[in-house]
Design a protein around this motif. Structure first.
Motif, short mmCIF file in Angstrom:
data_model
loop_
_atom_site.label_atom_id
_atom_site.label_comp_id
_atom_site.label_asym_id
_atom_site.label_seq_id
_atom_site.Cartn_x
_atom_site.Cartn_y
_atom_site.Cartn_z
N THR A 1 0.84 -1.26 0.05
CA THR A 1 0.07 -0.09 0.06
C THR A 1 0.74 1.32 -0.12
OG1 THR A 1 -0.21 -0.32 2.27
CG2 THR A 1 -1.75 -1.05 1.05
N LEU A 2 2.03 1.19 0.27
CA LEU A 2 2.86 2.46 0.47
C LEU A 2 3.60 2.92 -0.72
CD1 LEU A 2 4.54 1.93 3.90
CD2 LEU A 2 2.78 3.52 3.52
N PRO A 3 3.93 4.06 -1.13
CA PRO A 3 4.65 4.20 -2.43
C PRO A 3 6.06 3.72 -2.34
CG PRO A 3 3.50 6.19 -1.43
CD PRO A 3 3.51 5.36 -0.57
N GLU A 4 6.45 3.24 -3.36
CA GLU A 4 7.81 2.62 -3.41
C GLU A 4 8.93 3.55 -2.72
OE1 GLU A 4 10.92 0.31 -6.31
OE2 GLU A 4 8.98 1.01 -7.11
N ARG A 5 8.87 4.81 -3.08
CA ARG A 5 9.94 5.74 -2.54
C ARG A 5 9.81 6.23 -1.22
NH1 ARG A 5 13.34 8.51 -1.30
NH2 ARG A 5 15.06 9.64 -2.37
N ASP A 6 8.54 5.96 -0.72
CA ASP A 6 8.23 6.54 0.61
C ASP A 6 9.32 6.13 1.60
OD1 ASP A 6 5.55 7.47 2.54
OD2 ASP A 6 6.72 5.82 3.33
N GLY A 7 9.87 6.86 2.82
CA GLY A 7 10.77 6.14 3.60
C GLY A 7 10.39 5.29 4.49
N LEU B 1 12.03 10.15 10.59
CA LEU B 1 11.84 9.53 9.46
C LEU B 1 10.48 9.86 8.78
CD1 LEU B 1 12.61 7.31 7.40
CD2 LEU B 1 11.92 5.67 8.85
N LEU B 2 9.28 9.93 9.80
CA LEU B 2 8.00 10.28 9.22
C LEU B 2 7.83 11.75 8.58
CD1 LEU B 2 5.88 8.79 12.07
CD2 LEU B 2 6.23 7.97 10.00
N GLN B 3 8.69 12.59 9.21
CA GLN B 3 8.84 13.92 8.67
C GLN B 3 9.46 14.00 7.32
OE1 GLN B 3 10.83 15.85 11.89
NE2 GLN B 3 8.98 16.22 13.22
N PHE B 4 10.59 13.27 7.01
CA PHE B 4 11.30 13.42 5.77
C PHE B 4 11.15 12.16 4.98
CE2 PHE B 4 13.48 16.05 8.62
CZ PHE B 4 14.51 16.95 7.82
N ARG B 5 9.98 11.41 5.21
CA ARG B 5 9.81 10.08 4.44
C ARG B 5 9.60 10.48 2.88
NH1 ARG B 5 4.23 7.97 6.91
NH2 ARG B 5 4.56 6.32 5.40
N ARG B 6 9.40 11.59 2.41
CA ARG B 6 8.96 11.95 1.05
C ARG B 6 10.10 13.20 0.66
NH1 ARG B 6 3.93 11.31 3.56
NH2 ARG B 6 2.75 9.60 2.56
N HIS B 7 11.18 13.45 1.44
CA HIS B 7 11.96 14.44 0.80
C HIS B 7 12.90 13.88 -0.17
CE1 HIS B 7 15.18 17.46 1.11
NE2 HIS B 7 14.37 18.03 2.12
N PRO B 8 12.83 14.64 -1.20
CA PRO B 8 13.47 14.37 -2.45
C PRO B 8 15.04 14.07 -2.35
CG PRO B 8 12.83 16.40 -2.98
CD PRO B 8 12.18 15.86 -1.66
N GLY B 9 15.61 14.98 -1.63
CA GLY B 9 16.98 14.73 -1.27
C GLY B 9 17.59 13.83 -0.33
N VAL B 10 16.79 13.03 0.31
CA VAL B 10 17.17 11.99 1.17
C VAL B 10 17.12 10.60 0.31
CG1 VAL B 10 16.78 10.44 3.18
CG2 VAL B 10 16.24 13.18 3.22
#
Length: 224
Positions: A24-30, A87-96
């Motif tokens: 269910t989670l997006p593949e790139r999600d942290g 991790l929850l805050q940065f889970r979709r950050h493109p630079g991580v």
């Protein structure tokens, strides 16, 4: 064999919950990145339980499930302790990068959750931490081997990652072996403090904050 199947049922349940998250989670999600890592570890624990590799399968299952439940509460319910918030805050950050997500999750889960899971398991089983040390070490050895694979699979190629690269420096500052050793000492300390609830709570809060700080450093966004 029937007894072993009874013991392994709770591990199968947490594996199923992790597979649902994976679907269910997006593949790139942290969280998704860490979940794939942890799912592989938990599946391997289940295989080794079925193979009879643990001397005390009941203790191994109890520790593994109590450990997994702490992560699943974060992933499914979104009510994280401080160690999981970066991790929850940065889970979709493109630079991580994915490797950072994986190691930040391992840092939170090993550095904080595992010590509390040892205490949970001791209370459930009515035993002392020393009686779980073999199971703790076996699961820890599996995590170390998985960390090596994770670094190989998720580390950028040598053409992208040179010795002066900030990611090389950042990841070299964290070690699962050291984190695991510290966690065992922490678990023993928390068990010794179990009859001093105010002090145990303060100790746990400080642990939570310190592990969260390390996680925030691991998630430092990298330049393109």
């Amino acid at each position: 064999m029937a007894l072993l199947e009874h013991f392994t049922t709770p591990v199968d349940t947490v594996v199923s919950r992790m597979r649902t998250l994976d679907a269910t989670l997006p593949e790139r999600d942290g969280i998704a990145v860490f979940n794939r890592v942890y799912l592989a570890v938990t599946e391997e624990v289940g295989r080794r339980l079925h193979a009879g590799d643990f001397t005390d399968p009941g203790a191994a299952v109890t520790l593994d499930v109590r450990f997994a439940e702490r992560y699943l509460r974060v992933a499914e319910e979104g009510c994280p302790p401080a160690c999981w918030r970066p991790l929850l805050q940065f889970r979709r950050h493109p630079g991580v990068r994915p490797l950072q997500f994986a190691l930040a999750g391992i840092n939170a889960h090993i550095g904080h959750d595992l010590a509390l899971a040892v205490v949970d398991a001791c209370r459930t089983l009515g035993c002392e931490p020393a009686e779980l040390e073999d199971e703790f070490d076996r699961v820890g050895d599996l995590l170390v081997s998985m960390e090596e694979r994770i670094r190989e699979e998720l580390m950028p190629g040598p053409d992208l990652l040179q010795i002066a690269d900030p990611l090389t420096h950042l990841l070299g500052a964290w070690s699962l072996d050291r984190a695991r050793d510290a966690t065992w000492s922490t678990a023993r300390a928390l068990w010794a403090l179990r009859r001093l609830p105010d002090l145990a709570e303060e100790f746990t809060d400080r642990l939570d904050g310190a592990v969260g700080f390390a996680g925030r450093m691991l998630l430092t966004p990298m330049p393109d």
